[in-house]
Design a protein around this motif. Sequence first.
Motif, mmCIF file in Angstrom:
data_model
loop_
_atom_site.group_PDB
_atom_site.id
_atom_site.type_symbol
_atom_site.label_atom_id
_atom_site.label_comp_id
_atom_site.label_asym_id
_atom_site.label_seq_id
_atom_site.Cartn_x
_atom_site.Cartn_y
_atom_site.Cartn_z
ATOM 1 N N PRO A 196 0.824 -1.208 0.000
ATOM 2 C CA PRO A 196 0.000 0.000 0.000
ATOM 3 C C PRO A 196 0.860 1.261 0.000
ATOM 4 C CG PRO A 196 -0.914 -1.610 1.508
ATOM 5 C CD PRO A 196 0.408 -2.163 1.056
ATOM 6 N N VAL A 197 0.460 2.235 -0.789
ATOM 7 C CA VAL A 197 1.279 3.424 -1.013
ATOM 8 C C VAL A 197 0.418 4.667 -0.859
ATOM 9 C CG1 VAL A 197 0.849 3.342 -3.518
ATOM 10 C CG2 VAL A 197 2.872 4.547 -2.652
ATOM 11 N N GLY A 198 1.026 5.744 -0.435
ATOM 12 C CA GLY A 198 0.349 7.031 -0.358
ATOM 13 C C GLY A 198 1.238 8.112 -0.932
ATOM 14 N N VAL A 199 0.653 9.084 -1.625
ATOM 15 C CA VAL A 199 1.417 10.196 -2.185
ATOM 16 C C VAL A 199 0.672 11.493 -1.895
ATOM 17 C CG1 VAL A 199 0.332 10.215 -4.490
ATOM 18 C CG2 VAL A 199 2.710 10.962 -4.232
ATOM 19 N N ASP A 200 1.410 12.567 -1.757
ATOM 20 C CA ASP A 200 0.794 13.875 -1.559
ATOM 21 C C ASP A 200 1.651 14.922 -2.260
ATOM 22 O OD1 ASP A 200 -1.284 15.510 -0.409
ATOM 23 O OD2 ASP A 200 0.235 16.326 0.928
ATOM 24 N N VAL A 201 1.022 16.027 -2.654
ATOM 25 C CA VAL A 201 1.738 17.136 -3.279
ATOM 26 C C VAL A 201 1.224 18.435 -2.692
ATOM 27 C CG1 VAL A 201 0.111 17.233 -5.226
ATOM 28 C CG2 VAL A 201 2.405 18.217 -5.475
ATOM 29 N N GLU A 202 2.118 19.364 -2.440
ATOM 30 C CA GLU A 202 1.758 20.688 -1.945
ATOM 31 C C GLU A 202 2.548 21.742 -2.709
ATOM 32 O OE1 GLU A 202 -0.376 21.883 0.192
ATOM 33 O OE2 GLU A 202 -1.143 20.023 1.097
ATOM 34 N N VAL A 203 1.897 22.868 -2.926
ATOM 35 C CA VAL A 203 2.560 24.020 -3.533
ATOM 36 C C VAL A 203 3.297 24.780 -2.436
ATOM 37 C CG1 VAL A 203 2.225 26.163 -4.819
ATOM 38 C CG2 VAL A 203 0.752 24.191 -5.283
ATOM 39 N N VAL A 204 4.558 25.071 -2.648
ATOM 40 C CA VAL A 204 5.325 25.817 -1.660
ATOM 41 C C VAL A 204 4.797 27.255 -1.617
ATOM 42 C CG1 VAL A 204 7.605 26.716 -1.053
ATOM 43 C CG2 VAL A 204 7.361 24.370 -1.911
ATOM 44 N N ARG A 205 4.470 27.718 -0.429
ATOM 45 C CA ARG A 205 3.920 29.051 -0.234
ATOM 46 C C ARG A 205 4.221 29.501 1.189
ATOM 47 N NH1 ARG A 205 0.530 24.878 0.087
ATOM 48 N NH2 ARG A 205 -1.110 24.818 1.681
ATOM 49 N N GLU A 206 4.063 30.786 1.422
ATOM 50 C CA GLU A 206 4.311 31.315 2.756
ATOM 51 C C GLU A 206 3.179 30.903 3.700
ATOM 52 O OE1 GLU A 206 6.976 32.872 4.078
ATOM 53 O OE2 GLU A 206 7.917 32.383 2.157
ATOM 54 N N LEU A 207 3.548 30.367 4.851
ATOM 55 C CA LEU A 207 2.599 29.924 5.855
ATOM 56 C C LEU A 207 2.965 30.523 7.210
ATOM 57 C CD1 LEU A 207 2.679 26.118 5.011
ATOM 58 C CD2 LEU A 207 0.876 27.706 4.336
ATOM 59 N N ARG A 208 2.033 30.482 8.123
ATOM 60 C CA ARG A 208 2.338 30.805 9.515
ATOM 61 C C ARG A 208 2.932 29.547 10.138
ATOM 62 N NH1 ARG A 208 -2.166 31.361 12.226
ATOM 63 N NH2 ARG A 208 -1.243 32.557 13.939
ATOM 64 N N ALA A 209 4.135 29.214 9.658
ATOM 65 C CA ALA A 209 4.729 27.903 9.932
ATOM 66 C C ALA A 209 4.947 27.659 11.423
ATOM 67 C CB ALA A 209 6.044 27.759 9.171
ATOM 68 N N GLU A 236 12.029 23.084 -9.152
ATOM 69 C CA GLU A 236 12.864 24.234 -8.786
ATOM 70 C C GLU A 236 12.380 24.908 -7.509
ATOM 71 O OE1 GLU A 236 12.867 26.658 -12.286
ATOM 72 O OE2 GLU A 236 14.361 25.411 -13.302
ATOM 73 N N GLY A 237 11.975 24.064 -6.566
ATOM 74 C CA GLY A 237 11.586 24.557 -5.257
ATOM 75 C C GLY A 237 10.148 24.988 -5.125
ATOM 76 N N ARG A 238 9.322 24.730 -6.148
ATOM 77 C CA ARG A 238 7.938 25.216 -6.113
ATOM 78 C C ARG A 238 6.949 24.208 -5.536
ATOM 79 N NH1 ARG A 238 9.712 27.219 -11.142
ATOM 80 N NH2 ARG A 238 8.732 25.501 -12.264
ATOM 81 N N TYR A 239 7.332 22.926 -5.442
ATOM 82 C CA TYR A 239 6.399 21.893 -4.979
ATOM 83 C C TYR A 239 7.122 20.926 -4.048
ATOM 84 C CZ TYR A 239 4.218 23.677 -9.212
ATOM 85 O OH TYR A 239 3.714 24.514 -10.179
ATOM 86 N N VAL A 240 6.335 20.293 -3.179
ATOM 87 C CA VAL A 240 6.853 19.236 -2.311
ATOM 88 C C VAL A 240 6.026 17.983 -2.555
ATOM 89 C CG1 VAL A 240 7.376 18.516 0.039
ATOM 90 C CG2 VAL A 240 7.492 20.944 -0.564
ATOM 91 N N LEU A 241 6.711 16.873 -2.776
ATOM 92 C CA LEU A 241 6.060 15.570 -2.928
ATOM 93 C C LEU A 241 6.347 14.729 -1.698
ATOM 94 C CD1 LEU A 241 7.078 14.549 -6.582
ATOM 95 C CD2 LEU A 241 4.860 15.429 -5.835
ATOM 96 N N GLY A 242 5.303 14.139 -1.119
ATOM 97 C CA GLY A 242 5.465 13.203 -0.017
ATOM 98 C C GLY A 242 5.104 11.801 -0.466
ATOM 99 N N VAL A 300 8.509 25.755 3.895
ATOM 100 C CA VAL A 300 8.763 24.553 3.096
ATOM 101 C C VAL A 300 9.082 23.370 4.002
ATOM 102 C CG1 VAL A 300 11.232 24.984 2.732
ATOM 103 C CG2 VAL A 300 9.950 23.646 1.053
ATOM 104 N N ALA A 301 9.708 23.609 5.133
ATOM 105 C CA ALA A 301 9.996 22.522 6.075
ATOM 106 C C ALA A 301 8.696 21.956 6.654
ATOM 107 C CB ALA A 301 10.898 23.020 7.200
ATOM 108 N N PHE A 302 7.755 22.847 7.001
ATOM 109 C CA PHE A 302 6.457 22.378 7.488
ATOM 110 C C PHE A 302 5.772 21.526 6.427
ATOM 111 C CE2 PHE A 302 1.869 22.768 7.801
ATOM 112 C CZ PHE A 302 1.635 22.398 9.126
ATOM 113 N N LEU A 303 5.777 21.978 5.176
ATOM 114 C CA LEU A 303 5.144 21.221 4.096
ATOM 115 C C LEU A 303 5.878 19.908 3.835
ATOM 116 C CD1 LEU A 303 4.378 24.171 1.667
ATOM 117 C CD2 LEU A 303 2.727 22.871 3.034
ATOM 118 N N TRP A 304 7.169 19.890 4.045
ATOM 119 C CA TRP A 304 7.960 18.663 3.876
ATOM 120 C C TRP A 304 7.465 17.587 4.848
ATOM 121 C CZ3 TRP A 304 11.556 15.513 6.370
ATOM 122 C CH2 TRP A 304 12.416 14.767 5.542
ATOM 123 N N LEU A 305 7.123 17.994 6.058
ATOM 124 C CA LEU A 305 6.565 17.056 7.039
ATOM 125 C C LEU A 305 5.087 16.767 6.754
ATOM 126 C CD1 LEU A 305 8.114 18.531 10.311
ATOM 127 C CD2 LEU A 305 8.862 16.480 9.093
#
Length: 216
Positions: free
Chosen positions: A85-98, A185-191, A124-129
Amino acid sequence: MDGHPGPAPDTVTVLWCTTDGDERRTAHTLLLRAAARTLRVPVSGLRLDHEPGGRPVIGGVAEAPRVSLAHARGALAVALTDRTPVGVDVEVVRELRADALARSWLHPAEAEWVTGLPERQRSVAFLWLWTQKESVGKARGWGLRRGGMSRPVPLPERWPPAASLTPRPLPGAAHLTSSAVIVGEGRYVLGLALVGAVRAGAVRTRVRRVDAADYA
């Protein structure tokens, strides 16, 4: 994309692309066509079903790959593997109240790591997690329910992280592995996450950026 490769039993293939709209429909189309290429069958013979918890499954064939999909504004990703079983996620890198998000939602050790980084790197570190936690929930078949956000995932061995996906065991849960990678080029994060005990080096991951038009 080089030819029409499909995942070997010890390989997880992650395909991602950008799109200018209708991310959900495009992700479904990409997943079905990628599965058809993997199985070497006509896409017309496949369908996309869902388990009661929402996890997508390929129907229409006896032995289909395990799959997952994700979409965000302007981007999408799918994952296929024969192994587990596999899971994938994608997020757009953006400014957050990290800082606030990390303290509210993450495991204390993770929050301490995020808030200890230079301020410009915290979002981006928050989105990485976050993408890993989303992926773990998808791989298990129940999303972020049952304490998914507070469940710790592996912290990076270095930061910025490696430019490859190498799933590692979750703390206290050797049967779950996860990782994340920054792409575009730093615009997206894949989990990515997998269920099942995995020996170190036993799983290869292949990440490919594709053109959605090739799968239309």
